[in-house]
Scaffold this motif. Structure first.
Motif, PDB file in Angstrom:
ATOM      1  N   ILE A 106     -19.361  -1.958  14.730  1.00  0.00           N
ATOM      2  CA  ILE A 106     -20.306  -2.693  13.868  1.00  0.00           C
ATOM      3  C   ILE A 106     -19.563  -3.672  12.978  1.00  0.00           C
ATOM      4  O   ILE A 106     -19.979  -4.832  12.810  1.00  0.00           O
ATOM      5  CB  ILE A 106     -21.145  -1.707  13.021  1.00  0.00           C
ATOM      6  CG1 ILE A 106     -22.143  -0.953  13.907  1.00  0.00           C
ATOM      7  CG2 ILE A 106     -21.898  -2.459  11.912  1.00  0.00           C
ATOM      8  CD1 ILE A 106     -22.886   0.167  13.186  1.00  0.00           C
ATOM      9  N   GLU A 107     -18.441  -3.232  12.429  1.00  0.00           N
ATOM     10  CA  GLU A 107     -17.678  -4.114  11.536  1.00  0.00           C
ATOM     11  C   GLU A 107     -17.165  -5.350  12.278  1.00  0.00           C
ATOM     12  O   GLU A 107     -17.057  -6.423  11.688  1.00  0.00           O
ATOM     13  CB  GLU A 107     -16.507  -3.336  10.912  1.00  0.00           C
ATOM     14  CG  GLU A 107     -16.925  -2.300   9.882  1.00  0.00           C
ATOM     15  CD  GLU A 107     -17.793  -2.886   8.780  1.00  0.00           C
ATOM     16  OE1 GLU A 107     -17.497  -4.006   8.302  1.00  0.00           O
ATOM     17  OE2 GLU A 107     -18.792  -2.238   8.422  1.00  0.00           O
ATOM     18  N   LYS A 108     -16.879  -5.215  13.550  1.00  0.00           N
ATOM     19  CA  LYS A 108     -16.382  -6.356  14.334  1.00  0.00           C
ATOM     20  C   LYS A 108     -17.421  -7.461  14.460  1.00  0.00           C
ATOM     21  O   LYS A 108     -17.072  -8.633  14.653  1.00  0.00           O
ATOM     22  CB  LYS A 108     -15.935  -5.875  15.719  1.00  0.00           C
ATOM     23  CG  LYS A 108     -14.574  -5.172  15.703  1.00  0.00           C
ATOM     24  CD  LYS A 108     -14.321  -4.332  16.931  1.00  0.00           C
ATOM     25  CE  LYS A 108     -14.283  -5.118  18.208  1.00  0.00           C
ATOM     26  NZ  LYS A 108     -13.912  -4.264  19.379  1.00  0.00           N
ATOM     27  N   VAL A 109     -18.703  -7.107  14.376  1.00  0.00           N
ATOM     28  CA  VAL A 109     -19.766  -8.127  14.521  1.00  0.00           C
ATOM     29  C   VAL A 109     -20.602  -8.247  13.244  1.00  0.00           C
ATOM     30  O   VAL A 109     -21.689  -8.794  13.257  1.00  0.00           O
ATOM     31  CB  VAL A 109     -20.682  -7.811  15.726  1.00  0.00           C
ATOM     32  CG1 VAL A 109     -19.905  -7.865  17.023  1.00  0.00           C
ATOM     33  CG2 VAL A 109     -21.361  -6.448  15.576  1.00  0.00           C
ATOM     34  N   PHE A 162     -19.881   8.569  21.712  1.00  0.00           N
ATOM     35  CA  PHE A 162     -19.022   7.879  20.749  1.00  0.00           C
ATOM     36  C   PHE A 162     -19.228   8.443  19.350  1.00  0.00           C
ATOM     37  O   PHE A 162     -20.346   8.766  18.940  1.00  0.00           O
ATOM     38  CB  PHE A 162     -19.305   6.371  20.779  1.00  0.00           C
ATOM     39  CG  PHE A 162     -19.015   5.752  22.124  1.00  0.00           C
ATOM     40  CD1 PHE A 162     -17.772   5.214  22.398  1.00  0.00           C
ATOM     41  CD2 PHE A 162     -19.976   5.766  23.129  1.00  0.00           C
ATOM     42  CE1 PHE A 162     -17.491   4.671  23.647  1.00  0.00           C
ATOM     43  CE2 PHE A 162     -19.707   5.235  24.391  1.00  0.00           C
ATOM     44  CZ  PHE A 162     -18.464   4.685  24.650  1.00  0.00           C
ATOM     45  N   SER A 163     -18.127   8.535  18.613  1.00  0.00           N
ATOM     46  CA  SER A 163     -18.160   9.133  17.279  1.00  0.00           C
ATOM     47  C   SER A 163     -18.698   8.128  16.259  1.00  0.00           C
ATOM     48  O   SER A 163     -18.783   6.923  16.506  1.00  0.00           O
ATOM     49  CB  SER A 163     -16.748   9.555  16.863  1.00  0.00           C
ATOM     50  OG  SER A 163     -15.923   8.401  16.683  1.00  0.00           O
ATOM     51  N   GLU A 164     -19.039   8.660  15.091  1.00  0.00           N
ATOM     52  CA  GLU A 164     -19.504   7.818  13.985  1.00  0.00           C
ATOM     53  C   GLU A 164     -18.447   6.766  13.629  1.00  0.00           C
ATOM     54  O   GLU A 164     -18.776   5.603  13.376  1.00  0.00           O
ATOM     55  CB  GLU A 164     -19.802   8.722  12.783  1.00  0.00           C
ATOM     56  CG  GLU A 164     -20.308   7.996  11.556  1.00  0.00           C
ATOM     57  CD  GLU A 164     -20.493   8.948  10.387  1.00  0.00           C
ATOM     58  OE1 GLU A 164     -20.043   8.628   9.267  1.00  0.00           O
ATOM     59  OE2 GLU A 164     -21.088  10.036  10.592  1.00  0.00           O
ATOM     60  N   GLU A 165     -17.183   7.174  13.637  1.00  0.00           N
ATOM     61  CA  GLU A 165     -16.102   6.246  13.288  1.00  0.00           C
ATOM     62  C   GLU A 165     -15.977   5.125  14.328  1.00  0.00           C
ATOM     63  O   GLU A 165     -15.776   3.953  13.973  1.00  0.00           O
ATOM     64  CB  GLU A 165     -14.771   6.990  13.177  1.00  0.00           C
ATOM     65  CG  GLU A 165     -14.671   7.966  12.013  1.00  0.00           C
ATOM     66  CD  GLU A 165     -15.470   9.247  12.231  1.00  0.00           C
ATOM     67  OE1 GLU A 165     -15.810   9.912  11.232  1.00  0.00           O
ATOM     68  OE2 GLU A 165     -15.751   9.575  13.413  1.00  0.00           O
ATOM     69  N   GLU A 166     -16.093   5.468  15.590  1.00  0.00           N
ATOM     70  CA  GLU A 166     -16.002   4.460  16.655  1.00  0.00           C
ATOM     71  C   GLU A 166     -17.143   3.456  16.560  1.00  0.00           C
ATOM     72  O   GLU A 166     -16.945   2.248  16.741  1.00  0.00           O
ATOM     73  CB  GLU A 166     -16.022   5.151  18.029  1.00  0.00           C
ATOM     74  CG  GLU A 166     -14.747   5.905  18.361  1.00  0.00           C
ATOM     75  CD  GLU A 166     -14.877   6.718  19.646  1.00  0.00           C
ATOM     76  OE1 GLU A 166     -13.963   6.618  20.493  1.00  0.00           O
ATOM     77  OE2 GLU A 166     -15.874   7.458  19.803  1.00  0.00           O
ATOM     78  N   ILE A 167     -18.327   3.957  16.267  1.00  0.00           N
ATOM     79  CA  ILE A 167     -19.491   3.065  16.150  1.00  0.00           C
ATOM     80  C   ILE A 167     -19.348   2.152  14.938  1.00  0.00           C
ATOM     81  O   ILE A 167     -19.591   0.939  15.017  1.00  0.00           O
ATOM     82  CB  ILE A 167     -20.786   3.895  16.074  1.00  0.00           C
ATOM     83  CG1 ILE A 167     -21.040   4.601  17.415  1.00  0.00           C
ATOM     84  CG2 ILE A 167     -21.978   3.006  15.713  1.00  0.00           C
ATOM     85  CD1 ILE A 167     -22.157   5.616  17.374  1.00  0.00           C
ATOM     86  N   GLU A 168     -18.940   2.711  13.821  1.00  0.00           N
ATOM     87  CA  GLU A 168     -18.772   1.906  12.606  1.00  0.00           C
ATOM     88  C   GLU A 168     -17.725   0.815  12.819  1.00  0.00           C
ATOM     89  O   GLU A 168     -17.891  -0.327  12.361  1.00  0.00           O
ATOM     90  CB  GLU A 168     -18.374   2.808  11.432  1.00  0.00           C
ATOM     91  CG  GLU A 168     -18.426   2.100  10.083  1.00  0.00           C
ATOM     92  CD  GLU A 168     -18.338   3.071   8.926  1.00  0.00           C
ATOM     93  OE1 GLU A 168     -18.776   2.692   7.826  1.00  0.00           O
ATOM     94  OE2 GLU A 168     -17.827   4.199   9.116  1.00  0.00           O
ATOM     95  N   PHE A 169     -16.667   1.148  13.530  1.00  0.00           N
ATOM     96  CA  PHE A 169     -15.618   0.166  13.837  1.00  0.00           C
ATOM     97  C   PHE A 169     -16.194  -1.006  14.628  1.00  0.00           C
ATOM     98  O   PHE A 169     -15.895  -2.177  14.338  1.00  0.00           O
ATOM     99  CB  PHE A 169     -14.492   0.841  14.629  1.00  0.00           C
ATOM    100  CG  PHE A 169     -13.398  -0.088  15.060  1.00  0.00           C
ATOM    101  CD1 PHE A 169     -12.462  -0.566  14.149  1.00  0.00           C
ATOM    102  CD2 PHE A 169     -13.299  -0.507  16.390  1.00  0.00           C
ATOM    103  CE1 PHE A 169     -11.454  -1.437  14.554  1.00  0.00           C
ATOM    104  CE2 PHE A 169     -12.297  -1.365  16.796  1.00  0.00           C
ATOM    105  CZ  PHE A 169     -11.365  -1.834  15.873  1.00  0.00           C
TER     106      PHE A 169
END
Length: 575
Positions: free
Chosen positions: A377-380, A368-375
């Protein structure tokens, strides 16, 4: 040539993609379904394998299925006609065959396309041939003795042969109903472990007992002069009555395997002693098979596969109890691995002479990319804040590894998520929970707070490869965590959290070349503590190992881990 390998309508359903004989990716359906050992058509795995390689099903030349309904068909029909009382078992088997026979239309339905769009030819590969191929065709050997041992598949439980170059020659096999896998599973049920795949619990329990019932076990499993074995089937139900099995689009369920005769034999005997006796009998039969295989082949390299090869206790004794000098066991030796085996058979049947692919690591799943992970994280984010966690992005891998090593050395429990999901049942440093092996109490803390599992089950050690001989009575790299070795007596008290009661430990050797970030983390811990080892257990909580960042975050928040690492994101309490 593009080949899709599939293990379908069987436990641990899975898929893999081969391009010109090279494994591009592989994954089990349970990682998507979130149901352990999920059995059925692995449509999400198929979809992911294709999408990950920027392909569609229309690009595939062959679909290789690791089952062949026509294998040993005359024996299957004879048993059906002579055992009509087994109607429930027979019905479930025929339903399974129907699904396999219509596999192209089933895949089309799952992908929501018309069957005519699938141009690939279907290749049905016998179950145990696929097992053997899953080991030999990805091993470093040009020639090897071959052994596959499991419950049963395509009416066979054990198969032996000799493989050379791109040919596998089978010289004998053990037919249903005789099966070491059934033997081990039946006794596992008798000991009170009824979930599919619970045999590994018995391995952990066996260290607490003595094999005082080995003579009774020898009445159940009878070793033969031809190097094979037979069961006294009166101790089981599968031969005369059949056993209900549920495999289709659900968690596998197998009915009661042991008969009343087994109950009369062992009664209320001490569970630990039965477990120890069961393990001793399995090993006796396993090494009987192996030693005779060596006599028949005169080859000192061997490849091993089948569900029984998940028995890491026995695997760690191969060099001491057989003449074999080199052993290869793939990371998914059980049924999931037959997807790769089927694909490899299909490739080698074409007579290809390209350099053979060698499976040196198990990292074939999603990343998973940095952008996917950050997305994710923001959800929780609000839940993390409420629980007192802060999120930091640490760009430097060295800084990240050193910081996490300090957290582990201070007694923290770390969820570690990086790179591609592992292929097989073991977390090997990409989807792991990591703790300090020096702290004995960590076993109880992990079992109670995180894993919620039985007290007697041991934890594994990840060790820097070049330091392994200093700590273990060990022979070669163990990258797939498939063997148990004795920990040297002078070292046992230093790492009590990964040292089992009998002085053994299941280990994974970690090399810089195969997993540089995980290596750096352990190296950092070694520099802090003088211990080149981390306790490594799978990143999960009574479910399949986490696959995605979302699952890692949910598991982290639902348990009492202290730190979560998602690639370069470090989530920890407010310092």
């Amino acid at each position: 040539m593009i080949i899709l390998g599939v293990n379908a309508y069987h436990s641990d359903s899975s898929a893999c993609l081969l391009i010109d004989g090279k494994i591009v990716n592989a994954i089990e359906e349970e990682r998507f379904k979130r149901i352990k050992h999920w059995a059925g058509l692995p449509i999400q795995s198929i979809s992911w394998c294709l999408a990950n390689a920027n392909l569609t099903i229309q690009d595939v030349d062959y679909i290789a299925i690791s089952r062949n309904p026509l294998a040993h068909i005359h024996k299957k029909v004879f048993r059906t006609l002579t055992n009509l009382s087994m109607h429930k078992f027979i019905r479930s088997r025929f339903e399974n065959i129907i699904h396999l026979s219509n596999i192209k239309s089933e895949i089309a339905k799952g992908l929501n396309i018309h069957e005519s769009l699938i141009k690939a030819k279907i290749q049905n590969i016998e179950h145990h041939i696929a097992h053997i191929a899953s080991a030999f065709y990805v091993s470093p050997f040009e020639e090897a003795a071959c052994l596959s041992v499991d419950g049963f598949g395509d009416f066979v439980s054990t198969m032996r042969g000799l493989a050379t170059s791109n040919k596998i020659k089978i010289f004998d096999f053990v037919e249903y109903p005789h099966s070491l896998g059934i033997f081990y599973s039946a006794l596992t049920q008798y000991l009170g472990f009824w979930e599919y795949g619970d045999e590994y619990k018995v391995m952990g329990l066996s260290a607490y007992g003595e094999p005082v019932y080995l003579n009774e076990m020898r009445e159940i499993v009878k070793l033969q002069s031809n190097g094979l074995f037979k069961l006294d089937t009166s101790f089981f139900t599968h031969d005369k009555e059949g056993v209900e099995m549920f495999w289709n689009n659900e968690k596998p369920v197998i009915g009661k395997l042991f008969s009343d005769k087994l109950i009369k034999t062992f009664g209320e005997a001490r569970k630990e002693d039965i477990a120890a006796s069961l393990q001793a009998m399995y090993e006796e039969a396993f090494f009987h098979l192996l030693n005779d295989t060596y006599k028949k082949t005169k080859v000192d390299t061997v490849v091993l596969a089948g569900g029984c090869l998940q028995n890491s206790l026995a695997n760690g004794k191969i060099y001491k109890r057989t003449p074999f000098k080199k052993v290869y066991i793939p990371p998914a030796s059980y049924d999931a691995g037959t997807a790769i085996g089927a694909g490899m058979v299909a490739w080698n049947k074409r007579g290809n002479t390209l350099k053979r692919f060698e499976m040196k690591h198990s990292y074939f799943g999603p990343s998973f990319s940095e952008e996917e992970i950050e997305f994710e994280i923001e959800k929780v984010r609000s839940e993390l804040n409420k629980s007192g966690f802060i999120v930091k992005f640490i760009a430097s891998e060295d800084v990240l590894c050193n910081k996490v090593a300090k957290h582990i050395a201070s007694g923290m429990i770390v969820g570690w998520f990086q790179g591609k999901t592992e292929w097989g049942p073991r977390a090997l440093g990409n989807r792991s929970i990591l703790v300090d092996p020096r702290k004995k109490e960590m076993k109880e803390i992990l079992n109670e707070r995180i894993k919620r599992r039985e007290w007697f089950r041991p934890f594994a050690a990840s060790i820097i490869e070049e330091k392994a001989r200093e700590w273990f009575d060990y022979y070669e790299p163990v990258p797939f965590m498939e063997k148990v070795y004795y920990i040297k007596k002078t070292k046992q008290d230093l790492i009590p959290a990964v040292c089992h009661i009998d002085g053994t430990g299941r280990l994974q050797t970690v090399s810089y070349n195969l997993n540089p970030r995980y290596y750096k983390l352990i190296k950092g811990f070694d520099e802090l503590t003088g211990i080149p080892i981390l306790l490594n257990t799978s990143f999960n909580d009574n479910e399949p190992i986490v696959n995605s960042p979302n699952e890692a975050l949910r598991c982290f928040l639902a348990t009492k881990m202290d730190v979560l690492v998602l690639e370069n994101f470090l989530i920890s309490s407010n310092e």
